[in-house]
Scaffold this active site. Structure first.
Site, PDB file in Angstrom:
ATOM      1  N   ASN A 160      -2.451  -1.810  12.194  1.00 16.96           N
ATOM      2  CA  ASN A 160      -3.036  -1.561  10.885  1.00 16.96           C
ATOM      3  C   ASN A 160      -1.889  -1.313   9.908  1.00 16.96           C
ATOM      4  OD1 ASN A 160      -4.337  -0.589   8.586  1.00 16.96           O
ATOM      5  ND2 ASN A 160      -5.893   0.500   9.753  1.00 16.96           N
ATOM      6  N   SER A 161      -1.544  -2.343   9.160  1.00 14.95           N
ATOM      7  CA  SER A 161      -0.373  -2.244   8.273  1.00 14.95           C
ATOM      8  C   SER A 161      -0.597  -1.268   7.121  1.00 14.95           C
ATOM      9  CB  SER A 161      -0.026  -3.630   7.722  1.00 14.95           C
ATOM     10  OG  SER A 161      -1.143  -4.189   7.049  1.00 14.95           O
ATOM     11  N   ASP A 186      -8.799  -9.291   2.008  1.00 13.77           N
ATOM     12  CA  ASP A 186     -10.192  -8.908   1.775  1.00 13.77           C
ATOM     13  C   ASP A 186     -10.321  -8.326   0.373  1.00 13.77           C
ATOM     14  OD1 ASP A 186     -12.762  -7.835   1.789  1.00 13.77           O
ATOM     15  OD2 ASP A 186     -12.609  -7.135   3.852  1.00 13.77           O
TER      16      ASP A 186
END
Length: 260
Positions: A136-137, A159
């Site tokens: 999860n960057s 997104d």
């Protein structure tokens, strides 16, 4: 990058490219939810031998003559890399640069792993400089990269999180730009593209407001070989092109402040 099982359409070391239909996943994931995967405590704990065995072999550290070898660092990061199209396109353009895709969806990450392994097997000596990691960057960028390590970061068709209450999930924000600025060297470039105009305006606005980024001049953008790949290399970009859609780019350079 370790070899996966290759079940259900995997290619891997056989040299056959994996089939996407066996790795389909939701278009996006919630970056604020808790996921369970290993995270390095610091960049020094990030095991690069699993990703770049050519540069970080198991018997790392010495040549045959006993001379110390200084392995290269990762310089490019594709955040939310999807099925890895950009990495594959960038690899031959920058064969001496290590680059990594960062993807939250597990099935998509497995696909990219298999794709890279298959490309290496069918093209000896090529594609050794690209890899992918499930992470999860938005939470863990500093766990993977040192200060000023990166020279390019990519955010392609992220997104849009249309609802205002979900804007905090967007991968470009003033707060996250602080972290990106930390891991980017002065002169490094952030590339963003989307087919959602409102999100394009949002990302450009954040970058314009941030004191550590400035817009790259149009004349530089026109001769940058990377820019064409932004809209052609990824599955999402190709879909937009097929449908005759419009894209919105924001390309900014990391700059320096005297107080840094």
């Amino acid at each position: 990058m370790t070899r996966t099982s290759g079940a259900n359409g995997g290619g891997g070391q056989s040299g056959k490219l994996p089939r996407k239909r066996f790795y389909r996943a939701r278009a996006h994931s919630n970056p604020l939810s808790d996921s369970h995967f290993p995270i390095p405590i610091s960049p020094d704990d990030f095991d690069l031998s699993q990703h770049y065995p050519r540069y970080y072999p198991a018997d790392k550290g010495e040549r045959g003559d006993g001379e110390e070898v200084e392995a290269p660092l990762i310089r490019f990061a594709d955040v939310g890399c999807g099925f890895g199209g950009l990495l594959v396109g960038l690899s031959p353009l920058f064969p001496d640069k290590l680059m990594i895709g960062m993807e939250l969806r597990d099935k998509v990450t497995e696909y990219v792993k298999e794709r890279v392994l298959a490309l290496r097997a069918s093209n000896p000596g090529q594609y050794d400089n690209i890899s992918v990691v499930r992470t999860n960057s938005m939470k863990y960028i500093p766990n993977y990269f040192r200060k000023a390590q990166l020279s390019k970061m990519f955010f392609l068709f992220p997104d849009p999180h249309f609802k205002e209450k979900n804007h905090r999930r967007r991968v470009i924000s003033m707060q996250l730009l602080d972290e990106y600025a930390f891991v980017m060297g002065v002169g490094g470039i952030i590339y963003t593209i989307t087919d959602v105009e409102e999100l394009g305006v949002w990302m450009r606005s954040c970058l314009e407001k941030h004191p550590l980024f400035e817009a790259v001049p149009e004349e530089e953008i026109e001769v940058d070989p990377v820019v064409k790949l932004l809209s052609t290399a990824t599955e999402e970009g190709q879909k937009v092109a097929r449908n005759g859609g419009q894209t919105f780019q924001a390309i900014f350079r990391r700059i320096s402040l005297q107080e840094e």
